[in-house]
Write a protein that holds these residues in place. Structure first.
Motif, PDB file in Angstrom:
ATOM      1  N   PHE A 147      -3.247   2.981   1.873  1.00  0.00           N
ATOM      2  CA  PHE A 147      -2.502   4.222   2.093  1.00  0.00           C
ATOM      3  C   PHE A 147      -3.386   5.284   2.749  1.00  0.00           C
ATOM      4  CE2 PHE A 147      -0.129   2.604  -1.794  1.00  0.00           C
ATOM      5  CZ  PHE A 147       0.836   1.979  -1.032  1.00  0.00           C
ATOM      6  N   ASP A 199      -6.087  -2.501  -6.821  1.00  0.00           N
ATOM      7  CA  ASP A 199      -5.803  -1.067  -6.866  1.00  0.00           C
ATOM      8  C   ASP A 199      -6.608  -0.333  -5.796  1.00  0.00           C
ATOM      9  OD1 ASP A 199      -4.766   1.379  -7.933  1.00  0.00           O
ATOM     10  OD2 ASP A 199      -6.582   1.622  -9.124  1.00  0.00           O
ATOM     11  N   LEU A 232      -5.119  -1.171  -2.309  1.00  0.00           N
ATOM     12  CA  LEU A 232      -3.853  -0.474  -2.048  1.00  0.00           C
ATOM     13  C   LEU A 232      -4.079   1.012  -1.791  1.00  0.00           C
ATOM     14  CD1 LEU A 232      -1.497  -2.272  -4.553  1.00  0.00           C
ATOM     15  CD2 LEU A 232      -1.256  -2.197  -2.063  1.00  0.00           C
ATOM     16  N   GLY A 233      -4.918   1.628  -2.601  1.00  0.00           N
ATOM     17  CA  GLY A 233      -5.218   3.045  -2.388  1.00  0.00           C
ATOM     18  C   GLY A 233      -5.805   3.298  -1.011  1.00  0.00           C
ATOM     19  N   TRP A 289      -2.302   8.196  -5.288  1.00  0.00           N
ATOM     20  CA  TRP A 289      -2.135   6.773  -5.568  1.00  0.00           C
ATOM     21  C   TRP A 289      -2.745   6.428  -6.928  1.00  0.00           C
ATOM     22  CZ3 TRP A 289       0.279   2.485  -5.443  1.00  0.00           C
ATOM     23  CH2 TRP A 289      -0.329   1.342  -5.960  1.00  0.00           C
ATOM     24  N   VAL A 326      -4.258  11.584  -0.764  1.00  0.00           N
ATOM     25  CA  VAL A 326      -3.445  10.362  -0.859  1.00  0.00           C
ATOM     26  C   VAL A 326      -4.063   9.402  -1.876  1.00  0.00           C
ATOM     27  CG1 VAL A 326      -2.723   8.292   0.417  1.00  0.00           C
ATOM     28  CG2 VAL A 326      -2.431  10.560   1.444  1.00  0.00           C
ATOM     29  N   LEU A 327      -5.385   9.222  -1.821  1.00  0.00           N
ATOM     30  CA  LEU A 327      -6.065   8.345  -2.788  1.00  0.00           C
ATOM     31  C   LEU A 327      -5.872   8.843  -4.224  1.00  0.00           C
ATOM     32  CD1 LEU A 327      -9.437   7.668  -0.968  1.00  0.00           C
ATOM     33  CD2 LEU A 327      -7.803   5.931  -1.704  1.00  0.00           C
ATOM     34  N   PHE A 364      -0.501   7.564  -9.723  1.00  0.00           N
ATOM     35  CA  PHE A 364       0.668   6.675  -9.807  1.00  0.00           C
ATOM     36  C   PHE A 364       0.277   5.320 -10.391  1.00  0.00           C
ATOM     37  CE2 PHE A 364       3.376   3.380  -7.939  1.00  0.00           C
ATOM     38  CZ  PHE A 364       4.631   3.814  -8.343  1.00  0.00           C
ATOM     39  N   SER A 365      -0.804   4.764  -9.897  1.00  0.00           N
ATOM     40  CA  SER A 365      -1.244   3.437 -10.328  1.00  0.00           C
ATOM     41  C   SER A 365      -1.547   3.397 -11.823  1.00  0.00           C
ATOM     42  CB  SER A 365      -2.476   3.027  -9.522  1.00  0.00           C
ATOM     43  OG  SER A 365      -2.981   1.791  -9.956  1.00  0.00           O
TER      44      SER A 365
END
Length: 173
Positions: free
Chosen positions: A163, A156, A159-160, A18, A14-15, A21-22
C-alpha cells in the motif's frame, strides 16, 4: 519540500493506518499469539525474577517432540514499569517511525531511473521482503519463534509496504 519527503510522509501515514487495521480488525495477529494456562502466575513469576526491564531468555526444561528431546525455553520481553495509561505516545512514535522509513525508501526510489509505475512498486516490495527476512527470520531460526507468527508478520509487512509502495510509486517518478 522535496517530493520524496512529501510522498514518504504520506506513505508513512498509509503504513500506520494499515498497521492499525491489521492489528485491530484482522484476526491474524491474535491467532498467532497464545495465552498461558495461568497467565497471572506466569506474570508474577517473571516479575519476581526479573531484576530490570529487558529481554530475557530462560530454559524451561526438556520437551519431547517428533521423538526428539529438546531444550525448551522462554523468550520474553519484560517491562516492569507496566503499560502506559495512554497509547498516544506509542502511536505517535509508531507514526513517526513509519514516516521515517517511508521517507528513506522514497529517497532510494528517487535515485532509480526509467522504472515504470509497477516496477517502482516492485522495488518497494523487494525492500519490504528484505526487511522481513532480516527482521523476522533470525528470531524464527535462533529463538524458535512460531512459524505461523513469523509468516503473519512478514505478510503484514509486505501488505503494508504494498500500500505504501503504491503511494511512493505514484509520487516518485
Amino acid at each position: 519540500m522535496k517530493a520524496y519527503i512529501k510522498s514518504g510522509i504520506l506513505a508513512g501515514v498509509v503504513l500506520f493506518l494499515w498497521g492499525a487495521f491489521s492489528w485491530m480488525v484482522l484476526p491474524w495477529h491474535r491467532a498467532t499469539l497464545h495465552n498461558f494456562i495461568d497467565s497471572r502466575t506466569v506474570s508474577d513469576e517473571l516479575a519476581s525474577n526479573a531484576l530490570q526491564s529487558g529481554i530475557y531468555l530462560s530454559p524451561m526444561g526438556m520437551s519431547a517432540s517428533s521423538g526428539q528431546v529438546k531444550q525448551a525455553y522462554i523468550f520474553a520481553s519484560v517491562h516492569l514499569q507496566g503499560a502506559p495509561s495512554s497509547m498516544m505516545p506509542s502511536m505517535i512514535v509508531s507514526l513517526l517511525t513509519q514516516m521515517l522509513a517511508a521517507i528513506l525508501i522514497a529517497y532510494l526510489l528517487s535515485k532509480t531511473t526509467s522504472l515504470s509505475y509497477y516496477k517502482r512498486v516492485k522495488f518497494v516490495l523487494i525492500f519490504a521482503l528484505a526487511a522481513g527476512i532480516v527482521t523476522y527470520l533470525p528470531y524464527w531460526n535462533w529463538f524458535c519463534f512460531d512459524t505461523a507468527y513469523t509468516l503473519v508478520e512478514i505478510a503484514d509487512l509486505l501488505l503494508g509496504w504494498l500500500f505504501a509502495g503504491l503511494v511512493l510509486a505514484k509520487f516518485n517518478k
